[in-house]
Scaffold this motif. Sequence first.
Motif, PDB file in Angstrom:
ATOM      1  N   GLU A 199     106.080  -6.275 -65.846  1.00 22.15           N
ATOM      2  CA  GLU A 199     107.211  -5.361 -65.821  1.00 22.15           C
ATOM      3  C   GLU A 199     107.884  -5.284 -64.457  1.00 22.15           C
ATOM      4  OE1 GLU A 199     106.203  -1.520 -67.272  1.00 22.15           O
ATOM      5  OE2 GLU A 199     105.557  -2.224 -69.244  1.00 22.15           O
ATOM      6  N   HIS A 200     107.170  -5.632 -63.390  1.00 24.52           N
ATOM      7  CA  HIS A 200     107.750  -5.501 -62.059  1.00 24.52           C
ATOM      8  C   HIS A 200     108.729  -6.633 -61.736  1.00 24.52           C
ATOM      9  CE1 HIS A 200     104.369  -8.286 -61.236  1.00 24.52           C
ATOM     10  NE2 HIS A 200     105.155  -8.765 -60.279  1.00 24.52           N
ATOM     11  N   LEU A 201     108.756  -7.675 -62.560  1.00 21.24           N
ATOM     12  CA  LEU A 201     109.658  -8.796 -62.318  1.00 21.24           C
ATOM     13  C   LEU A 201     111.073  -8.458 -62.773  1.00 21.24           C
ATOM     14  CD1 LEU A 201     107.429 -11.793 -63.509  1.00 21.24           C
ATOM     15  CD2 LEU A 201     107.751 -10.946 -61.170  1.00 21.24           C
ATOM     16  N   SER A 202     112.040  -9.217 -62.292  1.00 22.28           N
ATOM     17  CA  SER A 202     113.419  -9.057 -62.744  1.00 22.28           C
ATOM     18  C   SER A 202     113.561  -9.589 -64.166  1.00 22.28           C
ATOM     19  CB  SER A 202     114.366  -9.820 -61.819  1.00 22.28           C
ATOM     20  OG  SER A 202     114.162 -11.230 -61.954  1.00 22.28           O
ATOM     21  N   GLN A 203     114.672  -9.246 -64.802  1.00 25.76           N
ATOM     22  CA  GLN A 203     114.891  -9.711 -66.178  1.00 25.76           C
ATOM     23  C   GLN A 203     114.869 -11.234 -66.247  1.00 25.76           C
ATOM     24  OE1 GLN A 203     117.873  -7.815 -68.862  1.00 25.76           O
ATOM     25  NE2 GLN A 203     118.845  -9.828 -68.900  1.00 25.76           N
ATOM     26  N   SER A 204     115.532 -11.913 -65.348  1.00 25.44           N
ATOM     27  CA  SER A 204     115.572 -13.375 -65.397  1.00 25.44           C
ATOM     28  C   SER A 204     114.196 -13.973 -65.148  1.00 25.44           C
ATOM     29  CB  SER A 204     116.562 -13.920 -64.375  1.00 25.44           C
ATOM     30  OG  SER A 204     116.197 -13.526 -63.062  1.00 25.44           O
ATOM     31  N   GLU A 205     113.409 -13.350 -64.271  1.00 24.87           N
ATOM     32  CA  GLU A 205     112.045 -13.838 -64.020  1.00 24.87           C
ATOM     33  C   GLU A 205     111.162 -13.628 -65.245  1.00 24.87           C
ATOM     34  OE1 GLU A 205     111.463 -13.227 -59.217  1.00 24.87           O
ATOM     35  OE2 GLU A 205     111.383 -11.452 -60.523  1.00 24.87           O
ATOM     36  N   ARG A 206     111.332 -12.516 -65.930  1.00 23.92           N
ATOM     37  CA  ARG A 206     110.544 -12.268 -67.139  1.00 23.92           C
ATOM     38  C   ARG A 206     110.931 -13.244 -68.247  1.00 23.92           C
ATOM     39  NH1 ARG A 206     109.998  -5.902 -68.467  1.00 23.92           N
ATOM     40  NH2 ARG A 206     108.333  -6.772 -69.804  1.00 23.92           N
ATOM     41  N   ILE A 207     112.217 -13.548 -68.353  1.00 20.62           N
ATOM     42  CA  ILE A 207     112.655 -14.546 -69.334  1.00 20.62           C
ATOM     43  C   ILE A 207     111.994 -15.889 -69.049  1.00 20.62           C
ATOM     44  CG2 ILE A 207     114.638 -15.938 -70.067  1.00 20.62           C
ATOM     45  CD1 ILE A 207     116.328 -13.374 -69.884  1.00 20.62           C
ATOM     46  N   ASP A 208     111.939 -16.272 -67.786  1.00 22.02           N
ATOM     47  CA  ASP A 208     111.318 -17.543 -67.418  1.00 22.02           C
ATOM     48  C   ASP A 208     109.828 -17.562 -67.731  1.00 22.02           C
ATOM     49  OD1 ASP A 208     113.726 -18.486 -66.499  1.00 22.02           O
ATOM     50  OD2 ASP A 208     113.335 -17.998 -64.391  1.00 22.02           O
ATOM     51  N   LYS A 209     109.175 -16.409 -67.709  1.00 26.66           N
ATOM     52  CA  LYS A 209     107.734 -16.322 -67.971  1.00 26.66           C
ATOM     53  C   LYS A 209     107.394 -16.399 -69.462  1.00 26.66           C
ATOM     54  CE  LYS A 209     105.655 -15.542 -63.908  1.00 26.66           C
ATOM     55  NZ  LYS A 209     104.484 -16.317 -63.435  1.00 26.66           N
ATOM     56  N   MET A 210     108.385 -16.214 -70.326  1.00 27.69           N
ATOM     57  CA  MET A 210     108.094 -16.147 -71.760  1.00 27.69           C
ATOM     58  C   MET A 210     107.501 -17.443 -72.295  1.00 27.69           C
ATOM     59  SD  MET A 210     111.098 -13.858 -73.547  1.00 27.69           S
ATOM     60  CE  MET A 210     112.366 -15.118 -73.383  1.00 27.69           C
ATOM     61  N   ALA A 211     107.948 -18.592 -71.802  1.00 26.95           N
ATOM     62  CA  ALA A 211     107.435 -19.873 -72.292  1.00 26.95           C
ATOM     63  C   ALA A 211     105.942 -20.001 -72.056  1.00 26.95           C
ATOM     64  CB  ALA A 211     108.183 -21.027 -71.623  1.00 26.95           C
ATOM     65  N   GLU A 212     105.469 -19.481 -70.936  1.00 25.02           N
ATOM     66  CA  GLU A 212     104.036 -19.516 -70.632  1.00 25.02           C
ATOM     67  C   GLU A 212     103.250 -18.670 -71.631  1.00 25.02           C
ATOM     68  OE1 GLU A 212     100.986 -18.804 -66.839  1.00 25.02           O
ATOM     69  OE2 GLU A 212     103.041 -17.981 -66.797  1.00 25.02           O
ATOM     70  N   ILE A 213     103.808 -17.526 -72.005  1.00 25.15           N
ATOM     71  CA  ILE A 213     103.160 -16.664 -72.993  1.00 25.15           C
ATOM     72  C   ILE A 213     103.023 -17.394 -74.322  1.00 25.15           C
ATOM     73  CG2 ILE A 213     103.381 -14.536 -74.327  1.00 25.15           C
ATOM     74  CD1 ILE A 213     102.710 -13.967 -71.441  1.00 25.15           C
ATOM     75  N   VAL A 214     104.097 -18.027 -74.774  1.00 22.28           N
ATOM     76  CA  VAL A 214     104.075 -18.746 -76.051  1.00 22.28           C
ATOM     77  C   VAL A 214     103.026 -19.864 -76.020  1.00 22.28           C
ATOM     78  CG1 VAL A 214     105.409 -20.302 -77.525  1.00 22.28           C
ATOM     79  CG2 VAL A 214     106.436 -18.180 -76.696  1.00 22.28           C
ATOM     80  N   LYS A 215     102.957 -20.582 -74.924  1.00 17.38           N
ATOM     81  CA  LYS A 215     101.979 -21.668 -74.804  1.00 17.38           C
ATOM     82  C   LYS A 215     100.552 -21.140 -74.822  1.00 17.38           C
ATOM     83  CE  LYS A 215     100.731 -25.648 -71.919  1.00 17.38           C
ATOM     84  NZ  LYS A 215     101.061 -26.403 -70.681  1.00 17.38           N
ATOM     85  N   VAL A 216     100.303 -20.055 -74.117  1.00 16.59           N
ATOM     86  CA  VAL A 216      98.959 -19.469 -74.083  1.00 16.59           C
ATOM     87  C   VAL A 216      98.547 -18.991 -75.476  1.00 16.59           C
ATOM     88  CG1 VAL A 216      97.635 -17.481 -73.252  1.00 16.59           C
ATOM     89  CG2 VAL A 216      98.968 -18.851 -71.645  1.00 16.59           C
ATOM     90  N   VAL A 217      99.461 -18.303 -76.167  1.00 15.93           N
ATOM     91  CA  VAL A 217      99.154 -17.844 -77.528  1.00 15.93           C
ATOM     92  C   VAL A 217      98.894 -19.036 -78.448  1.00 15.93           C
ATOM     93  CG1 VAL A 217     100.077 -16.665 -79.562  1.00 15.93           C
ATOM     94  CG2 VAL A 217     100.433 -15.689 -77.285  1.00 15.93           C
ATOM     95  N   GLY A 218      99.714 -20.079 -78.334  1.00 17.30           N
ATOM     96  CA  GLY A 218      99.549 -21.246 -79.185  1.00 17.30           C
ATOM     97  C   GLY A 218      98.238 -21.955 -78.951  1.00 17.30           C
ATOM     98  N   GLN A 219      97.875 -22.157 -77.709  1.00 14.23           N
ATOM     99  CA  GLN A 219      96.633 -22.865 -77.396  1.00 14.23           C
ATOM    100  C   GLN A 219      95.412 -22.020 -77.736  1.00 14.23           C
ATOM    101  OE1 GLN A 219      97.089 -24.028 -73.267  1.00 14.23           O
ATOM    102  NE2 GLN A 219      98.232 -25.874 -73.805  1.00 14.23           N
ATOM    103  N   ALA A 220      95.480 -20.719 -77.484  1.00 15.73           N
ATOM    104  CA  ALA A 220      94.347 -19.842 -77.774  1.00 15.73           C
ATOM    105  C   ALA A 220      94.102 -19.699 -79.277  1.00 15.73           C
ATOM    106  CB  ALA A 220      94.578 -18.466 -77.156  1.00 15.73           C
ATOM    107  N   SER A 221      95.122 -19.950 -80.087  1.00 14.19           N
ATOM    108  CA  SER A 221      94.998 -19.807 -81.546  1.00 14.19           C
ATOM    109  C   SER A 221      94.340 -21.009 -82.194  1.00 14.19           C
ATOM    110  CB  SER A 221      96.377 -19.585 -82.173  1.00 14.19           C
ATOM    111  OG  SER A 221      97.012 -18.442 -81.647  1.00 14.19           O
ATOM    112  N   GLN A 222      94.215 -22.106 -81.471  1.00 14.39           N
ATOM    113  CA  GLN A 222      93.670 -23.339 -82.037  1.00 14.39           C
ATOM    114  C   GLN A 222      92.183 -23.429 -81.718  1.00 14.39           C
ATOM    115  OE1 GLN A 222      96.232 -26.386 -80.412  1.00 14.39           O
ATOM    116  NE2 GLN A 222      98.047 -25.533 -81.378  1.00 14.39           N
ATOM    117  N   LEU A 223      91.360 -22.962 -82.658  1.00 16.95           N
ATOM    118  CA  LEU A 223      89.913 -22.896 -82.473  1.00 16.95           C
ATOM    119  C   LEU A 223      89.225 -23.784 -83.495  1.00 16.95           C
ATOM    120  CD1 LEU A 223      89.649 -19.016 -82.044  1.00 16.95           C
ATOM    121  CD2 LEU A 223      89.687 -20.734 -80.227  1.00 16.95           C
TER     122      LEU A 223
END
Length: 347
Positions: free
Chosen positions: A103-127
């Motif tokens: 939350e402390h990041l700027s809007q544009s920085e948070r937007i840039d971080k979203m791809a990392e979230i999607v990748k982490v969720v995707g990889q963690a779901s493959q068990l």
Amino acid sequence: MALYAELHRHLGGSVVPRVLWRYFERHSSELISGFAEYSDFEDFYTRPRNTLDEYLELHTLVESVQTVETLPYFIYRLVRGAYIFENLAYLELRYTPYLRTPEHLSQSERIDKMAEIVKVVGQASQLSEYPIVTSQILCMHSRLPYEVNKAIVDLAAQSREYVCAIDVAGGDSYYADRMEEWIRLYDYARSLGIKTTGHLYETTAGCYPQLLPYLMRIGHGIQIPLLSSELLKDVARRGQCLEVCPTTYLKTGTLEDIRQLKLVFDRCFEAGVDIAICTDNAGLHNVRLPFEYENLLTYDIISFEQLQACQDAAFRHAFAWPYSQRPVSLLNRLLKPDHEKVLATKD
């Protein structure tokens, strides 16, 4: 053997109370300092709320601790439980990636971080030990600005390895003032070949027929058969499926009695509209998908034949199920006597 498909489950509401409590005990004890013991926390976390808005506030409790670092912890336990206790073969997880960024990041920085979230969720779901076919639905949000929601659509287009569709969430009563934006965003998503669903016609405040043509599935949609059954013909013509989450409507105060859903199922079956039975927020409800099935049968809301039709519909409308049949068909083939297998092969 895994048999079922879950099409509507929120990442934020999927954490069962015991798992969340243990996490808070170890890492964020201040968040549970107001509860004397676990039973008090479970009662608070799972009790019914008066309105959808009040209910959605609970998501913020979980969103605050679902970060890049902690998501694998929560998702491992989610997938393990879904496989062992719910017999899921297919699971679509939906969430707003922006709300998992710092939350402390700027809007544009948070937007840039979203791809990392999607990748982490995707990889963690493959068990490998819990072989469930999983995919993500990225949720635009009624409280987020247009720029962020458009970035979510763009991210879905760029992350097809992990993402199967987009959604809009955050409370359906807040769509009206920005209807042109939602239509523009959904139209943009469809132009990119992204599949679509959306929280719509969940409550009486969320009835927006102008959005329906842009959706391939309808998140909840129960107010269509309850209040606007004349729309069912077009819903059937478009091949749209309702994602009905029975326990949710009792937890949010949308319905007073689960038996009110009988009219929803009866009118949809009569009109040829498919329904997929879902959990929505299995953790907030402390229920699992087989319980939703059993509850509908117990209250004579649907028959066993209708339950099977809903289970079939869930796989048929699954955005990322890679097979032409549902698992039970494959199992039946394996259990056929040897001479029937030979005949089936010749056919």
